[in-house]
Design a protein around this motif. Structure first.
Motif, PDB file in Angstrom:
ATOM      1  N   ASP A 122      37.717  39.595  -9.156  1.00  0.00           N
ATOM      2  CA  ASP A 122      37.672  39.913 -10.577  1.00  0.00           C
ATOM      3  C   ASP A 122      39.105  39.967 -11.128  1.00  0.00           C
ATOM      4  N   ALA A 123      39.227  40.313 -12.395  1.00  0.00           N
ATOM      5  CA  ALA A 123      40.537  40.319 -13.053  1.00  0.00           C
ATOM      6  C   ALA A 123      41.495  41.334 -12.421  1.00  0.00           C
ATOM      7  N   ALA A 124      40.949  42.367 -11.776  1.00  0.00           N
ATOM      8  CA  ALA A 124      41.777  43.389 -11.138  1.00  0.00           C
ATOM      9  C   ALA A 124      42.144  43.025  -9.701  1.00  0.00           C
ATOM     10  N   GLY A 125      41.672  41.862  -9.231  1.00  0.00           N
ATOM     11  CA  GLY A 125      41.978  41.438  -7.879  1.00  0.00           C
ATOM     12  C   GLY A 125      41.035  41.981  -6.818  1.00  0.00           C
ATOM     13  N   GLU A 126      39.946  42.607  -7.248  1.00  0.00           N
ATOM     14  CA  GLU A 126      38.952  43.136  -6.312  1.00  0.00           C
ATOM     15  C   GLU A 126      37.898  42.061  -6.038  1.00  0.00           C
ATOM     16  N   LEU A 127      37.209  42.185  -4.904  1.00  0.00           N
ATOM     17  CA  LEU A 127      36.130  41.242  -4.598  1.00  0.00           C
ATOM     18  C   LEU A 127      35.101  41.229  -5.709  1.00  0.00           C
ATOM     19  N   ASP A 128      34.637  40.048  -6.077  1.00  0.00           N
ATOM     20  CA  ASP A 128      33.573  39.888  -7.070  1.00  0.00           C
ATOM     21  C   ASP A 128      32.346  39.371  -6.322  1.00  0.00           C
ATOM     22  N   LEU A 129      31.620  40.299  -5.715  1.00  0.00           N
ATOM     23  CA  LEU A 129      30.480  39.934  -4.880  1.00  0.00           C
ATOM     24  C   LEU A 129      29.293  39.437  -5.700  1.00  0.00           C
ATOM     25  N   ALA A 130      29.200  39.841  -6.956  1.00  0.00           N
ATOM     26  CA  ALA A 130      28.114  39.348  -7.814  1.00  0.00           C
ATOM     27  C   ALA A 130      28.296  37.856  -8.084  1.00  0.00           C
ATOM     28  N   THR A 131      29.521  37.437  -8.383  1.00  0.00           N
ATOM     29  CA  THR A 131      29.780  36.017  -8.596  1.00  0.00           C
ATOM     30  C   THR A 131      29.590  35.242  -7.304  1.00  0.00           C
ATOM     31  N   LEU A 132      29.997  35.829  -6.198  1.00  0.00           N
ATOM     32  CA  LEU A 132      29.780  35.194  -4.897  1.00  0.00           C
ATOM     33  C   LEU A 132      28.288  34.949  -4.684  1.00  0.00           C
ATOM     34  N   ALA A 133      27.459  35.954  -4.946  1.00  0.00           N
ATOM     35  CA  ALA A 133      26.013  35.812  -4.758  1.00  0.00           C
ATOM     36  C   ALA A 133      25.442  34.719  -5.661  1.00  0.00           C
ATOM     37  N   THR A 134      25.908  34.648  -6.900  1.00  0.00           N
ATOM     38  CA  THR A 134      25.459  33.602  -7.819  1.00  0.00           C
ATOM     39  C   THR A 134      25.833  32.223  -7.286  1.00  0.00           C
ATOM     40  N   HIS A 135      27.035  32.110  -6.774  1.00  0.00           N
ATOM     41  CA  HIS A 135      27.500  30.824  -6.241  1.00  0.00           C
ATOM     42  C   HIS A 135      26.723  30.426  -4.986  1.00  0.00           C
ATOM     43  N   VAL A 136      26.485  31.375  -4.102  1.00  0.00           N
ATOM     44  CA  VAL A 136      25.712  31.108  -2.886  1.00  0.00           C
ATOM     45  C   VAL A 136      24.304  30.651  -3.251  1.00  0.00           C
ATOM     46  N   THR A 137      23.696  31.311  -4.219  1.00  0.00           N
ATOM     47  CA  THR A 137      22.361  30.923  -4.678  1.00  0.00           C
ATOM     48  C   THR A 137      22.372  29.488  -5.193  1.00  0.00           C
ATOM     49  N   TRP A 138      23.383  29.154  -5.966  1.00  0.00           N
ATOM     50  CA  TRP A 138      23.506  27.786  -6.496  1.00  0.00           C
ATOM     51  C   TRP A 138      23.670  26.781  -5.357  1.00  0.00           C
ATOM     52  N   LEU A 139      24.566  27.072  -4.419  1.00  0.00           N
ATOM     53  CA  LEU A 139      24.782  26.165  -3.299  1.00  0.00           C
ATOM     54  C   LEU A 139      23.503  25.950  -2.497  1.00  0.00           C
TER      55      LEU A 139
END
Length: 98
Positions: free
Chosen positions: A19-36
């Motif tokens: 995310d913008a603060a440099g922390e893991l963005d696991l929600a976006t990761l999950a969205t991307h994994v679902t797409w893949l």
């Protein structure tokens, strides 16, 4: 630990999102994994060549692997998850493999 047979096909490395603060963005990761996984892939590689693994601590690595597995398990055909174990040292890589 159960052994899984790899099937032919492409196992793309999934990026690690922040995310913008440099922390893991696991929600976006999950969205991307679902797409893949919606593209008939046999599986994915978390923390591979573009997964930022060398910049994560061990807890963050575990979080990425768990979030990826959870997103894959939510799919009709979950697929195989490969996890990168690279470290700066041979001992470190062996420890991560274990």
């Amino acid at each position: 630990m159960a052994m899984t047979t790899l099937h032919g096909g492409i196992y793309p490395p999934s990026p690690t999102f922040f995310d913008a603060a440099g922390e893991l963005d696991l929600a976006t990761l999950a969205t991307h994994v679902t797409w893949l996984m919606g593209h008939s892939l046999p599986g994915l590689l978390a923390l591979g060549s573009n997964g930022e693994a060398l910049h994560l601590d061990d807890g963050e690595r575990v979080a990425v692997i768990r979030a990826t597995r959870a997103a894959m398990d939510a799919q009709p055909r979950p697929g195989v998850l490969l996890a990168g174990t690279a470290d700066q040292t041979t001992r470190g890589t062996i420890a991560r493999c274990r």
